[in-house]
Design an enzyme around this catalytic site. Structure first.
Site, PDB file in Angstrom:
ATOM      1  CG  ASN A   9      20.446 -11.765 -21.245  1.00 23.64           C
ATOM      2  OD1 ASN A   9      20.727 -12.950 -21.449  1.00 23.64           O
ATOM      3  ND2 ASN A   9      19.495 -11.131 -21.915  1.00 23.64           N
ATOM      4  CD1 TRP A  10      26.867 -13.385 -19.785  1.00 18.94           C
ATOM      5  CD2 TRP A  10      27.627 -15.482 -19.998  1.00 18.94           C
ATOM      6  NE1 TRP A  10      27.884 -13.561 -18.883  1.00 18.94           N
ATOM      7  CE2 TRP A  10      28.362 -14.836 -18.987  1.00 18.94           C
ATOM      8  CE3 TRP A  10      27.912 -16.818 -20.298  1.00 18.94           C
ATOM      9  CZ2 TRP A  10      29.387 -15.472 -18.290  1.00 18.94           C
ATOM     10  CZ3 TRP A  10      28.921 -17.455 -19.602  1.00 18.94           C
ATOM     11  CH2 TRP A  10      29.653 -16.792 -18.613  1.00 18.94           C
ATOM     12  CE  LYS A  11      20.975  -9.554 -25.187  1.00 18.31           C
ATOM     13  NZ  LYS A  11      20.195  -8.631 -25.958  1.00 18.31           N
ATOM     14  CG  HIS A  95      15.113 -10.421 -22.813  1.00 16.45           C
ATOM     15  ND1 HIS A  95      15.193 -10.090 -24.148  1.00 16.45           N
ATOM     16  CD2 HIS A  95      16.164  -9.815 -22.206  1.00 16.45           C
ATOM     17  CE1 HIS A  95      16.253  -9.311 -24.338  1.00 16.45           C
ATOM     18  NE2 HIS A  95      16.862  -9.131 -23.173  1.00 16.45           N
ATOM     19  CD  GLU A  97      17.249 -10.258 -27.277  1.00 13.19           C
ATOM     20  OE1 GLU A  97      17.720 -11.269 -26.720  1.00 13.19           O
ATOM     21  OE2 GLU A  97      17.886  -9.182 -27.379  1.00 13.19           O
ATOM     22  CD  GLU A 167      16.282  -5.580 -20.439  1.00 13.43           C
ATOM     23  OE1 GLU A 167      17.487  -5.419 -20.264  1.00 13.43           O
ATOM     24  OE2 GLU A 167      15.812  -6.549 -21.048  1.00 13.43           O
ATOM     25  N   GLY A 173      20.465  -3.706 -27.343  1.00 10.32           N
ATOM     26  CA  GLY A 173      21.398  -4.141 -28.372  1.00 10.32           C
ATOM     27  C   GLY A 173      21.565  -3.145 -29.517  1.00 10.32           C
ATOM     28  CB  SER A 212      22.586   0.355 -25.253  1.00 11.37           C
ATOM     29  OG  SER A 212      22.109  -0.383 -26.372  1.00 11.37           O
ATOM     30  N   GLY A 233      23.275  -6.687 -21.311  1.00 12.26           N
ATOM     31  CA  GLY A 233      23.409  -7.702 -22.352  1.00 12.26           C
ATOM     32  C   GLY A 233      24.819  -7.719 -22.906  1.00 12.26           C
ATOM     33  N   GLY A 234      25.005  -7.106 -24.077  1.00 14.45           N
ATOM     34  CA  GLY A 234      26.283  -7.165 -24.785  1.00 14.45           C
ATOM     35  C   GLY A 234      27.495  -6.854 -23.921  1.00 14.45           C
TER      36      GLY A 234
HETATM   37  C1  PEP Z   1      19.368  -7.262 -22.633  1.00 11.11           C
HETATM   38  O1  PEP Z   1      19.449  -8.128 -23.497  1.00 11.11           O
HETATM   39  O2  PEP Z   1      18.685  -7.473 -21.626  1.00 11.11           O
HETATM   40  C2  PEP Z   1      20.087  -6.014 -22.818  1.00 11.11           C
HETATM   41  C3  PEP Z   1      19.849  -5.022 -22.009  1.00 11.11           C
HETATM   42  O3  PEP Z   1      20.972  -5.967 -23.882  1.00 11.11           O
HETATM   43  P1  PEP Z   1      22.034  -4.797 -24.200  1.00 11.11           P
HETATM   44  O4  PEP Z   1      22.680  -4.408 -22.910  1.00 11.11           O
HETATM   45  O5  PEP Z   1      23.001  -5.437 -25.162  1.00 11.11           O
HETATM   46  O6  PEP Z   1      21.262  -3.684 -24.801  1.00 11.11           O
END
Ligand code: PEP
Length: 249
Positions: A9-11, A95, A97, A167, A173, A212, A233-234
């Site tokens: 997920n590039w956000k 998600h 967010e 999640e 994040g 994470s 994500g990141g």
């Molecule tokens: C996400 O945004 O779905 C996610 C899991 O982010 P991260 O891996 O950065 O915690």
């Protein structure tokens, strides 16, 4: 036997030049991976670009959000049919967010899940508790409520047409990852909830862990019996790191 699946997920990150470099790197780094499906979810404006870059590869395209409506006067919205037209296979739904920053309720998330199915997409339903909810001991109640809202909307059988991502909000994040035991315990609870309503759905649906995930903690998370891969994500923004995570599945 459930297929392992890793979705990036590039956000709201990327640019034409950065996307080209990242995708070319990812294609090179994942060329020899077999037995694990890989998907990436770039921001809307870059879906066509990334579709072109992925042509001829096994890497799948996804989007990060969709409208709960099919068509019409909904300025700024993007429909599931449009995403399907652009070559998307997956779309993230609910998600954290979207839930926390844009006020998406369980009912809206359920409508989006239904809209994704209606457009021929595979919705990736995100569920998870906040840190406060975990401390209060209501993790299972929260994820059950979030999942049941979708089951009530589309019916248990159609849950099998989607993917579920656990999640924990406190791990997204933040650099703080659920321990393999914590993650497995919630994944098992999700599967048990499904099993009380349809055992074959419970056995077949892919459950991803997100929060994470890094190259150095992915393997132990993905080794858990009820974890079928990850939503990243990141760490998906770096081709070499994301490929390393994919190799861990
Ligand atoms: C996400 O945004 O779905 C996610 C899991 O982010 P991260 O891996 O950065 O915690």
């Amino acid at each position: 036997m459930r297929e392992q699946l890793i979705i990036g997920n590039w956000k709201m990150n990327g640019s034409g030049a950065a996307n080209a470099e990242r995708v070319q790197g990812l294609i090179a780094e994942t060329a020899h991976i077999s037995g694990t499906a890989i998907g990436i979810c770039p921001p809307f404006p870059y879906l066509a670009q990334v579709r072109g870059l992925l042509a001829g590869t096994a890497i799948r395209l996804g989007a990060q959000n969709l409208s709960d409506r099919t068509e019409g006067a909904y300025t700024g919205e993007v429909s599931g049919a449009m995403l399907h037209d652009l070559g998307c296979r997956y779309v993230l739904v609910g998600h954290s967010e979207r839930r926390s920053l844009y006020g998406e309720s369980d009912a809206v998330v359920a409508d989006k899940f239904a809209a994704a199915l209606g457009a021929g997409l595979t919705p990736v339903l995100c569920v998870g508790e906040t840190g406060e909810e975990r401390q209060e001991g209501i993790t299972h109640a929260v994820i059950s409520r979030q999942l049941q809202a979708v089951i009530d909307k589309v019916g248990i059988a159609r849950i099998a047409k989607g993917v579920i991502a656990y999640e924990p909000v406190w791990a997204i994040g933040t650099g703080e990852t659920a321990s393999p035991e914590q993650a497995q315990e919630v994944h098992q609870a999700l599967r048990l909830l499904l099993a009380t309503q349809d055992r074959s759905v419970a056995d077949s649906v892919q459950l991803l862990y997100g929060g994470s995930v890094r190259a150095d903690n992915a393997a132990v998370l993905f080794a858990q019996p009820d974890i079928d891969g990850g939503l990243i994500g990141g760490a998906s923004l770096n081709a070499a790191t994301f490929a390393s995570i994919c190799r861990s599945a």
